[in-house]
Scaffold this motif. Structure first.
Motif, mmCIF file in Angstrom:
data_model
loop_
_atom_site.group_PDB
_atom_site.id
_atom_site.type_symbol
_atom_site.label_atom_id
_atom_site.label_comp_id
_atom_site.label_asym_id
_atom_site.label_seq_id
_atom_site.Cartn_x
_atom_site.Cartn_y
_atom_site.Cartn_z
ATOM 1 N N GLU A 107 15.262 67.160 59.693
ATOM 2 C CA GLU A 107 13.932 67.767 59.734
ATOM 3 C C GLU A 107 13.897 69.062 58.930
ATOM 4 O O GLU A 107 12.923 69.355 58.234
ATOM 5 N N GLU A 111 4.299 69.528 59.953
ATOM 6 C CA GLU A 111 4.526 68.923 61.260
ATOM 7 C C GLU A 111 3.964 67.505 61.333
ATOM 8 O O GLU A 111 4.596 66.591 61.887
ATOM 9 N N ASP A 112 2.784 67.315 60.766
ATOM 10 C CA ASP A 112 2.167 65.988 60.810
ATOM 11 C C ASP A 112 2.994 64.962 60.054
ATOM 12 O O ASP A 112 3.176 63.829 60.513
ATOM 13 N N ASN A 134 6.140 63.949 61.923
ATOM 14 C CA ASN A 134 5.901 63.079 63.070
ATOM 15 C C ASN A 134 5.307 61.731 62.682
ATOM 16 O O ASN A 134 5.035 60.895 63.556
ATOM 17 N N ASN A 135 5.111 61.544 61.392
ATOM 18 C CA ASN A 135 4.596 60.261 60.918
ATOM 19 C C ASN A 135 5.602 59.152 61.242
ATOM 20 O O ASN A 135 6.808 59.339 61.152
ATOM 21 N N THR A 136 5.081 58.002 61.611
ATOM 22 C CA THR A 136 5.946 56.874 61.984
ATOM 23 C C THR A 136 6.913 56.521 60.873
ATOM 24 O O THR A 136 8.088 56.220 61.116
ATOM 25 N N ARG A 196 9.843 58.948 60.758
ATOM 26 C CA ARG A 196 10.805 58.822 61.854
ATOM 27 C C ARG A 196 11.849 57.747 61.580
ATOM 28 O O ARG A 196 12.908 57.735 62.196
#
Length: 459
Positions: free
Chosen positions: A78, A89-90, A93-95, A98
């Protein structure tokens, strides 16, 4: 239900601990998870020699139990994505992000570094690519990305600069399979559009997004079939149409192409053949927005020139490129200049543009004014010269350096009378007509000189 799920999971673990052999463990390991089993065991404190504990780790990695996220690895990756590639941040956290966040320390850096070097990307360019398509980093450089880029470069005859441009314009290409997607799609386009290798290269560089379309699902194939049928195009005409307006392939048939063609057909009172001819003569018209471009431009032009529907339709059919010009930046200044310089009424201006609509495309400074000055100088009478140009406006279409000036010199050298009739012939005659006319004039002038000479001798 929740209790039954817990019981089922416990039963699976128990059966596996007792009966599953070591070689079957691969079935439970997550796709693209690069940590070795030994490293994973050490990270959570299990003894490396414990087979059952090792098997339990593999099952914990299975999606049934959730993907493991070693805190230190996730935190490291990260930090790399945030500080080096500008992820917020968006995006973190995007699929899709990840799926790469648990890769071994150093894997993401290695793949980013390889891409930057292979495509000679600047920092902001690699950031843009990875932020838009983070799953690119889920692919190994040596076994996936490198062969794919080599294939594209070879198949499309791309130099390094062109390959770089292609990926920057459509980075999602890197997520597509060469064998299952890119190869069949390029073969289909080349076969469907009768493209040689160079033409295929030009098409893909002009419209790289077509490589993201499915032949059936998006529908690239049905779209080509629709255009060919609706515009009455044979295979060769379809090829030319797409090469001249490749962006038409990005539009939906239902939401864009059908309404656009219907609007043009109704607004300009066109039958199928005339609609097809209009679109074929200026294919880029299919790339314009009806709401923001075509409709308001047609309405403004018809009102400004005060033309009835038939006359207006004929003007647009004769020169559809008018629809590519900006009203405030090109059309209005051009009409105002012509009206003032030629001292035209609104009706005279309308008649001039209706008879010779290519005037919309000519530059005042480069073409129109220099041509006016040529005819004024040649005749020595401004009013007579401007009247000639209003009467024969296609005289503006001829090159000063390649036609008008050389022919004027030829006419003067043989002693022709330079009047409006001569200047009209200088512009409008073909080369064959001009040479025949010049030879005729030379003979006539010779006869006149001989007649004068005979008359003088008789006296």
């Amino acid at each position: 239900m929740e209790k039954m799920t817990r019981l089922f999971r416990a039963l699976v673990i128990l059966i596996g601990l007792l009966f599953i052999v070591p070689d079957s463990a691969a079935a439970f390991r997550p796709f693209n998870h690069s940590r070795t089993r030994a490293a994973a065991v050490r990270s959570i404190g299990f003894r490396r020699s414990s087979y059952c504990q090792d098997r339990l780790l593999s099952w914990k990695q299975h999606p049934l139990f959730g993907v493991p996220k070693d805190a230190s690895i996730v935190a490291y990756n990260e930090k790399f994505l945030t500080q080096t590639l500008g992820f917020d941040e968006d995006k973190l956290n995007n699929t899709r992000t990840r799926t790469i966040i648990t890769f071994d320390v150093g894997v993401l850096e290695e793949r980013v570094s390889w891409l930057k070097q292979r495509l000679r990307l600047k920092n902001h360019e690699i950031k843009k690519i990875i932020q838009s398509r983070p799953t690119i980093l889920s692919q190994r450089s040596d076994t996936n990305l490198a062969p794919k880029l080599d294939y594209l470069q070879s198949r499309l005859l791309l130099d390094e600069k062109s390959l770089r441009k292609l990926i920057l314009q459509n980075p999602s290409i890197l997520n597509l399979s060469t064998e299952d997607n890119l190869g069949p799609k390029l073969d289909y386009l080349q076969r469907k559009l009768l493209l040689d290798d160079e033409s295929l290269r030009e098409l893909i560089l002009a419209a790289p997004y077509v490589l993201s379309f499915s032949i059936e699902d998006n529908p690239l194939g049905p779209k080509l079939d629709y255009l060919q049928k609706t515009l009455l195009l044979d295979d060769e005409s379809l090829r030319k149409f797409i090469l001249r307006a490749p962006n038409v392939l990005r539009f939906s048939i239902k939401d864009n192409l059908e309404p656009k063609l219907g609007m043009l057909r109704n607004r300009l009172m066109l039958n199928e053949a005339k609609l097809a001819k209009l679109c074929m003569s200026h294919p880029t018209i299919m790339q314009y927005s009806v709401k923001d471009n075509i409709e308001p431009k047609l309405d403004w032009l018809q009102q400004r020139l005060d033309l009835n529907d038939t006359a207006f339709s004929n003007m647009i059919q004769q020169y559809p490129a008018i629809l590519s010009y900006s009203i405030p930046n090109k059309i209005i200044p051009k009409l105002d200049w012509l009206q003032q310089r030629l001292s035209l009424t609104d009706d005279e201006l309308s008649n001039l543009m209706r008879r010779f609509p290519p005037l919309f495309s000519y530059s005042v400074d480069v073409n129109i004014e220099p041509t006016m000055n040529f005819f004024i100088d040649a005749l020595g009478d401004e009013d007579e010269a401007l009247a000639l140009l209003i009467r024969v406006p296609n005289l503006f279409s001829y090159s000063l350096e390649k036609r008008l000036k050389p022919r004027l010199k030829e006419a003067m050298d043989v002693g022709m009378v330079i009047d409006t009739a001569c200047l009209s012939r200088i512009g409008t005659y073909t080369e064959s007509q001009w040479q025949k006319g010049r030879e005729f004039q030379v003979k006539e002038l010779a006869k006149q000189r001989d007649a004068k000479s005979d008359a003088s001798a008789a006296n």
